[in-house]
Design a protein around this motif. Structure first.
Motif, PDB file in Angstrom:
ATOM      1  N   ALA A 195       0.829  -1.211   0.000  1.00 51.79           N
ATOM      2  CA  ALA A 195       0.000   0.000   0.000  1.00 51.79           C
ATOM      3  C   ALA A 195       0.865   1.264   0.000  1.00 51.79           C
ATOM      4  CB  ALA A 195      -0.931  -0.010   1.214  1.00 51.79           C
ATOM      5  N   PHE A 196       1.935   1.247   0.787  1.00 52.24           N
ATOM      6  CA  PHE A 196       2.832   2.407   0.852  1.00 52.24           C
ATOM      7  C   PHE A 196       3.504   2.636  -0.491  1.00 52.24           C
ATOM      8  CE2 PHE A 196       6.874   4.503   1.519  1.00 52.24           C
ATOM      9  CZ  PHE A 196       6.573   5.505   2.426  1.00 52.24           C
ATOM     10  N   LYS A 206       0.982   4.071  -2.969  1.00 54.48           N
ATOM     11  CA  LYS A 206       0.623   5.451  -2.631  1.00 54.48           C
ATOM     12  C   LYS A 206       1.737   6.428  -2.994  1.00 54.48           C
ATOM     13  CE  LYS A 206      -0.914   8.312   1.254  1.00 54.48           C
ATOM     14  NZ  LYS A 206      -1.242   8.326   2.717  1.00 54.48           N
ATOM     15  N   ARG A 207       2.997   6.015  -2.780  1.00 57.64           N
ATOM     16  CA  ARG A 207       4.131   6.895  -3.062  1.00 57.64           C
ATOM     17  C   ARG A 207       4.611   6.834  -4.512  1.00 57.64           C
ATOM     18  NH1 ARG A 207       6.519   9.031   1.587  1.00 57.64           N
ATOM     19  NH2 ARG A 207       4.818   9.207   3.094  1.00 57.64           N
TER      20      ARG A 207
END
Length: 366
Positions: free
Chosen positions: A42-43, A46-47
């Motif tokens: 997820a990180f 998102k980034r």
């Protein structure tokens, strides 16, 4: 033309940093990410490190043009077994980022994965995990390729092109040579550093004052003992034969030193340290090697309120990132020593320029 798809399995420090480096050089490449930690996936999404999260290795691998396995050694071996049962593109390139190579490359050959090229980006950080991803992590570091037999020059060149954004120095060598070299220059030092730290733990119980004194040079020479224990367990067991031989040699050398000390053989002891000094002085300074380099700047500062804030303010204004900051010595009315540690040589050089420009503090490097 259809965009190239790269599947990165393992979104830790190495996987995330490779994703960023690939995106930097090849912005049209589509990067698919897969990790056992859903938070990491997820990180990364998102980034913008990856473009998509893979549902599974089984579903993502058949569509990939390149598959990079950036997991610990034992996990890579399991992933290779799964991949060997999946129908892949005939032109697919398969590689890994493991710290040992013989077991992995041999397994790939046994499984019939002829498109596999062993890989080892020799870079690291004091940080770990997807949040530490850094597109500049591999700058000037060595990136080793260990192809099977015969050497697949076409796929090696394709990998080098894909990974050009790492700005690493690419080297091709055999798996045996790789494991022997990294065994001496990386794996053995990690064992020795961990052994010293564990020995000091028992020693500190009898001599409590030792813990306070260990915060200086002892802490610096043993900082690689802070490495991930899971990863290093895998590394040692996968490079077993090399490590056993190196440890035998190390024990023999320490036994010899012990005999010299017992016999008060001053000449032999002197020669032991002299040869070590001469050999180390001939080593390249501040070059990226097997063990990640850290660049230390030491500043003589007066022991007055606000001096640390002044120096860190200068560093922050220059947009330089510190790995560590430490006061080596502070006493009333004399100068103390402030140690600033940087990941990159250019950051250290920039810090020196800024400190010289804005203060009259003296500095030096080790």
């Amino acid at each position: 033309m259809k965009e190239k798809q790269v599947l990165i399995v393992g979104l830790g420090l190495i996987g995330a940093s490779l994703a960023l480096a690939i995106k930097k050089e090849h912005p049209n490449t589509r990067i698919i990410g897969l990790d056992v930690q859903k938070e990491s996936e997820a990180f990364a999404l998102k980034r913008g490190m990856i473009d998509e999260i893979a549902e599974s290795l089984d579903l993502a691998a058949p569509e990939a043009d390149v598959i990079l396995l950036c997991s610990p050694v034992e996990a890579v071996k399991k992933q290779l077994q799964i991949i060997s049962r999946i129908p892949l593109k005939e032109s697919v390139i398969l590689s890994d980022a493991g710290s040992t190579k013989s077991e992995i490359v041999d397994l790939a050959e046994t499984l019939g994965l002829e498109n596999f090229i062993g890989g080892h980006p020799m870079a690291g950080s004091h940080k770990s995990g997807v949040t530490a991803g850094d597109e500049r992590l591999f700058e000037n570091a060595y990136y080793i390729f260990t192809p099977g037999k015969p050497k697949d020059q076409k796929r090696i060149k394709a990998l080098q092109s894909l990974l050009a954004g790492t700005q690493a120095k690419f080297v091709v060598m055999s798996t045996e040579e790789h494991d022997k070299i990294t065994g001496l220059l990386s794996h053995l030092p990690h064992v020795i550093a961990a052994g010293l730290v564990n020995q000091s733990k028992a020693f500190n119980k009898e001599h409590p004052g030792a813990g306070r004194l260990a915060a200086g040079g002892f802490r610096d020479i043993t900082r690689i003992a802070s490495s991930d224990p899971v990863m290093w367990t895998d590394i040692l067991l996968s490079n077993k034969e090399t490590l056993l031989g190196l440890l035998d040699n190390w024990r023999g050398e320490m036994d010899q030193v012990s005999e010299w000390i017992a016999a008060e053989n001053r000449e032999a002891i002197f020669q032991f340290f002299y040869e070590a000094k001469e050999t180390r002085n001939q080593m390249p300074i501040h070059k990226e090697g097997v063990i990640p380099a850290f660049h230390d700047l030491f500043i003589d500062v007066p022991d007055v309120p606000g001096v640390i804030a002044e120096v860190t303010g200068i560093i922050g204004k220059a947009n330089l990132s510190l790995i560590n900051l430490k006061i080596l010595e502070t006493r009333e009315d004399i100068f103390g020593i402030l140690q600033l540690t940087f990941k990159r040589k250019e950051d250290l050089e920039r810090a020196k320029e800024c400190i010289e420009k804005e203060t009259d503090y003296l500095w030096y490097e080790k």
